[in-house]
Design an enzyme around this catalytic site. Sequence first.
Site, PDB file in Angstrom:
ATOM      1  N   CYS A  32       0.859  -1.240   0.292  1.00  0.00           N
ATOM      2  CA  CYS A  32       0.243  -0.159  -0.019  1.00  0.00           C
ATOM      3  C   CYS A  32       0.909   1.216   0.135  1.00  0.00           C
ATOM      4  CB  CYS A  32      -1.034   0.170   0.953  1.00  0.00           C
ATOM      5  SG  CYS A  32      -1.927   1.386   1.386  1.00  0.00           S
ATOM      6  N   ASN A 136     -13.746   9.679  -1.941  1.00  0.00           N
ATOM      7  CA  ASN A 136     -14.321   8.645  -2.413  1.00  0.00           C
ATOM      8  C   ASN A 136     -14.369   7.232  -1.712  1.00  0.00           C
ATOM      9  OD1 ASN A 136     -14.863  10.124  -4.667  1.00  0.00           O
ATOM     10  ND2 ASN A 136     -13.384   9.578  -5.740  1.00  0.00           N
ATOM     11  N   HIS A 149      -8.417   7.400   2.937  1.00  0.00           N
ATOM     12  CA  HIS A 149      -8.007   8.870   2.572  1.00  0.00           C
ATOM     13  C   HIS A 149      -9.000   9.595   1.766  1.00  0.00           C
ATOM     14  CE1 HIS A 149      -7.692   6.506  -1.182  1.00  0.00           C
ATOM     15  NE2 HIS A 149      -7.523   7.554  -1.756  1.00  0.00           N
TER      16      HIS A 149
END
Lengths: 326, 50
Positions: A32, A136, A149
Amino acid sequence: VSELRWNPVLEEWVITATHRQDRTFFPPPEYCPLCPTKPGAFPTEIPAEEYDIVVFENKFPSLRREPPPPSVEGTDLYPVRPAAGVCEVVVYSSDHNGELATMPLGKIEKLVHVWADRFQELGSRPEVEYVFTFENKGKEIGVTLAHPHGQIYAYPYIPPVVERELRGCRNHYEAHGECLLCRILKDELADGRRIVAQNAGFVALVPFYARYPYEVHLFAREHRSAITDLDNEERRCLAELLQVVITKYNNLWNRSLPYIMVTHQRPTDGGDYPHYHYHIEFYPPYRTPDKLKYLAGSEAGAGAFINDTHAEDKARELRDTEPRTS
Amino acid sequence: MNETPVMHKERIVKDDGRYLIFYYFGDEPAPEVQPSTPAHQPASPDKEKA
């Protein structure tokens, strides 16, 4: 390659950003890019573990501080501009598995302060006319990184939806001498059927004109035009109501509900916007636990939303979902 | 009204020129960031709107 291409039919800019085709797409957790860099491991975007919030420029930006020249020459029919602006990523936590709803209230309050700081800094840039904060959440929305985030786009123009809202609010202000959203809030509080939750500083409601079944808007109780106009108590209230709304979403069907969360506030183009009112909008994509609300022919091709539900029913459903507020 | 939380910012620049800002809140000063690569440099302030 990125540039702004003018659509003379709809009279709006389209951002082309072909390099974004190569952006990272759902890497395994050990790769990630939003997790802190571990000793001896591959370097991520974030070279430290101890922090409250991190903000950095997107590696695959649609808009850049120093944009390249457009790849094509513009004409009088098709004007073209460099894609100037800033695209930031806002990482909420070093914990890969967190989300806003499960974070302590104090953490969300810090995020609100960071949003205000970014609005102040980005909005002061000469090329930036609008600072747009959003999140989102969920693969249904097109999220490519699972780490919690949000993002901030600093546009070199006022985006079309905001421009249309500004026009509607200005028209009402000039006709009636009052802020349109202040009026809506006053009427909604008097009516009560579409209220979802509230506290001393903010009110969450399903708008009368909701386009998505579980669309919720958070209005500042007092007339504020931007996040920097909110005092500390209002920022705390905003953080609290954000947590309440997202927790309600997650409790609705006992799973983490995807959503788009956007902030609407005054432009930073130097204009005067006494008629505009700070608010946050949520658009969850589901209409039932297992059915998505698609943007199909009418919505995508005609801009005409069809909502299969009544705002009053959905507001009651969300109001009755824990946590409840007065 | 609540007191203003003390916000600290630590700004660095990545190898490719992008900036990164660590935000810390509290009375303690921001910890000094140990970059993962030596190419991270302190950022210069961006130009501001007139």
